[in-house]
Design a protein around this motif. Structure first.
Motif, mmCIF file in Angstrom:
data_model
loop_
_atom_site.group_PDB
_atom_site.id
_atom_site.type_symbol
_atom_site.label_atom_id
_atom_site.label_comp_id
_atom_site.label_asym_id
_atom_site.label_seq_id
_atom_site.Cartn_x
_atom_site.Cartn_y
_atom_site.Cartn_z
ATOM 1 N N LYS A 41 112.339 -2.548 90.942
ATOM 2 C CA LYS A 41 111.455 -3.452 91.598
ATOM 3 C C LYS A 41 111.076 -4.464 90.538
ATOM 4 N N GLN A 42 110.603 -5.658 91.238
ATOM 5 C CA GLN A 42 109.983 -6.621 90.322
ATOM 6 C C GLN A 42 108.764 -6.794 91.123
ATOM 7 N N ILE A 43 107.447 -6.585 90.456
ATOM 8 C CA ILE A 43 106.159 -6.805 90.599
ATOM 9 C C ILE A 43 105.425 -8.116 89.937
ATOM 10 N N ILE A 44 104.921 -8.891 90.809
ATOM 11 C CA ILE A 44 104.644 -10.356 90.184
ATOM 12 C C ILE A 44 103.003 -10.186 90.416
ATOM 13 N N ILE A 45 102.265 -10.125 89.655
ATOM 14 C CA ILE A 45 100.796 -10.137 89.623
ATOM 15 C C ILE A 45 100.121 -11.453 88.926
#
Lengths: 81, 81
Positions: A41-45
């Motif tokens: 997963k790639q999570i961009i915050i």
């Protein structure tokens, strides 16, 4: 400020999504090219943080509490912009 | 050779997984810190390719055929090692 968090299964943990994708790529004619596929997963915050150090600390906290299952997953945090 | 493919929903497409994660982070006490969360996939492919150019072309082909739904998703390819 933005944090990019990459969450991937640890080495040795069965990656069934990766295996299925590998098989699908084989049947689409990429058998000679593809050796292995792993999916994470790639999570961009987007963050309100005063400094990169604070941002990194907050996001590490988020990973430990929610974003990653640290029993089976590793995570990497990159703070940009 | 290794390809890192990041697949993310296009701007304007509802990211329900990101929204749910944002809400969960709010309830865990990160309400002041987090402005936005978006979640995508990171696909790591080990390749047998003779050159970076070949690898990039093959992986672009894989993305168009299988790895990304180009109606609603964007993809980025990075070839390393």
């Amino acid at each position: 400020m933005k944090a990019i968090v990459n969450v991937a299964l640890k080495q040795g943990v069965l990656d069934d999504q990766g295996k299925a994708t590998h098989h699908a790529l084989d049947t689409l004619g990429f058998k000679e090219v593809v050796k292995d596929v792993r999916i994470g997963k790639q999570i961009i915050i987007e963050l309100n943080s005063s400094s990169k150090e604070n941002a990194k600390a907050e996001v590490t906290n988020m990973c430990e509490k929610l974003l990653a299952n640290t029993v089976i997953e590793d995570y990497e945090i990159e703070i940009v912009g």
